[in-house]
Design an enzyme around this catalytic site. Sequence first.
Site, PDB file in Angstrom:
ATOM      1  CG  ASP A 105       8.952   3.645  11.242  1.00  0.00           C
ATOM      2  OD1 ASP A 105       8.471   2.524  11.001  1.00  0.00           O
ATOM      3  OD2 ASP A 105       9.043   4.108  12.390  1.00  0.00           O
ATOM      4  N   GLY A 137       0.824  -1.210   0.000  1.00  0.00           N
ATOM      5  CA  GLY A 137       0.000   0.000   0.000  1.00  0.00           C
ATOM      6  C   GLY A 137       0.858   1.259   0.000  1.00  0.00           C
ATOM      7  N   GLY A 140      -4.239  -0.449   6.686  1.00  0.00           N
ATOM      8  CA  GLY A 140      -3.936  -0.178   8.093  1.00  0.00           C
ATOM      9  C   GLY A 140      -5.067   0.560   8.805  1.00  0.00           C
TER      10      GLY A 140
HETATM   11  P1  ITT Z   1       7.044  -1.668   6.797  1.00  0.00           P
HETATM   12  O1  ITT Z   1       7.553  -1.363   8.189  1.00  0.00           O
HETATM   13  O2  ITT Z   1       7.540  -2.956   6.234  1.00  0.00           O
HETATM   14  O3  ITT Z   1       7.220  -0.512   5.844  1.00  0.00           O
HETATM   15  P2  ITT Z   1       4.434  -1.540   8.071  1.00  0.00           P
HETATM   16  O4  ITT Z   1       3.042  -1.615   7.508  1.00  0.00           O
HETATM   17  O5  ITT Z   1       4.747  -2.343   9.296  1.00  0.00           O
HETATM   18  O6  ITT Z   1       5.443  -1.869   6.869  1.00  0.00           O
HETATM   19  P3  ITT Z   1       5.029   0.907   9.556  1.00  0.00           P
HETATM   20  O7  ITT Z   1       5.796   0.209  10.614  1.00  0.00           O
HETATM   21  O8  ITT Z   1       5.552   2.197   9.028  1.00  0.00           O
HETATM   22  O9  ITT Z   1       4.803  -0.038   8.298  1.00  0.00           O
HETATM   23  O10 ITT Z   1       3.544   1.175   9.943  1.00  0.00           O
HETATM   24  C1  ITT Z   1       3.104   1.199  11.259  1.00  0.00           C
HETATM   25  C2  ITT Z   1       1.643   0.900  11.283  1.00  0.00           C
HETATM   26  O11 ITT Z   1       0.942   2.049  10.832  1.00  0.00           O
HETATM   27  C3  ITT Z   1       1.194  -0.283  10.442  1.00  0.00           C
HETATM   28  O12 ITT Z   1       0.208  -0.952  11.205  1.00  0.00           O
HETATM   29  C4  ITT Z   1       0.596   0.354   9.206  1.00  0.00           C
HETATM   30  O13 ITT Z   1      -0.465  -0.424   8.679  1.00  0.00           O
HETATM   31  C5  ITT Z   1       0.081   1.671   9.771  1.00  0.00           C
HETATM   32  N1  ITT Z   1       0.154   2.725   8.760  1.00  0.00           N
HETATM   33  C6  ITT Z   1       1.276   3.273   8.208  1.00  0.00           C
HETATM   34  N2  ITT Z   1       0.946   4.168   7.278  1.00  0.00           N
HETATM   35  C7  ITT Z   1      -0.397   4.183   7.227  1.00  0.00           C
HETATM   36  C8  ITT Z   1      -1.339   4.878   6.451  1.00  0.00           C
HETATM   37  O14 ITT Z   1      -0.965   5.738   5.514  1.00  0.00           O
HETATM   38  N3  ITT Z   1      -2.638   4.642   6.664  1.00  0.00           N
HETATM   39  C9  ITT Z   1      -3.040   3.774   7.600  1.00  0.00           C
HETATM   40  N4  ITT Z   1      -2.234   3.061   8.370  1.00  0.00           N
HETATM   41  C10 ITT Z   1      -0.920   3.261   8.184  1.00  0.00           C
END
Ligand code: ITT
Length: 216
Positions: A62, A10, A176
């Site tokens: 992140d 995403g 997310g």
């Molecule tokens: P990577 O670390 O592999 O990039 P991740 O999905 O775990 O993937 P993060 O640690 O940055 O990425 O994300 C932390 C959480 O926040 C995770 O549960 C994501 O689904 C959510 N998140 C990040 N960006 C978001 C967005 O734009 N909209 C909704 N939820 C988001």
Amino acid sequence: MLRYVTTNPGKVREAERYLPDGSVERLDFDYTEVQADELGPIAARGAREAYRRADAPVLVDDAGLFVEGLDGFPGPYSSYVEDTLGVERVHEIAADLDDRRAAFRCVLGFCDGEGFAASPDPVDRGERDAAAAAGPEADESDDEGASARDDPLPVKLFEGYVPGRIVAPRGDGGFGYDPIFEHDGETFAEMDTDRKNAVSHRGRALAKFAEWYADR
Ligand code: ITT
């Protein structure tokens, strides 16, 4: 070719809108997410690890959801909380709060093994003094240990922020926490990618990155 390092497709869908066609490719690599109160040190450390893995220019992303009435929780722990409690439970917890304001934050970390010219954006040079001078987001925590602080690979950081509030889940787009985050009357899951990008934490960070990267 730039590698966008994430396990989350995403994020790459959103990033592709900011970069020339065919100039970015996802690298599905789960870099070590150190325990830290700020996103900057997590992105900086991840970018160094990913650059060494890819041996090519990398961008790590992140992000986290910071709920005001929960003192910023889940913040840097958003991924763990989504996997354990789930997004609906986060909404249920927030529903009992007087203050449901929240914000998404995103820090992009870029590393290509080269140094950076002086600029207003924070650069994490892996040294405590330089990181502290670059601003609180770029300061590295003690938890990383001396070897991470002394890592000489410079990482350039780009930050984005969007305010909103936690609501009952609506919409089926995005990923997310998007269904429970409302900005300007719509949840992020009710917006298409372009509309979310125009206002989102990631869109803001990507716009800064894309402008800078065009000259790199
Ligand atoms: P990577 O670390 O592999 O990039 P991740 O999905 O775990 O993937 P993060 O640690 O940055 O990425 O994300 C932390 C959480 O926040 C995770 O549960 C994501 O689904 C959510 N998140 C990040 N960006 C978001 C967005 O734009 N909209 C909704 N939820 C988001």
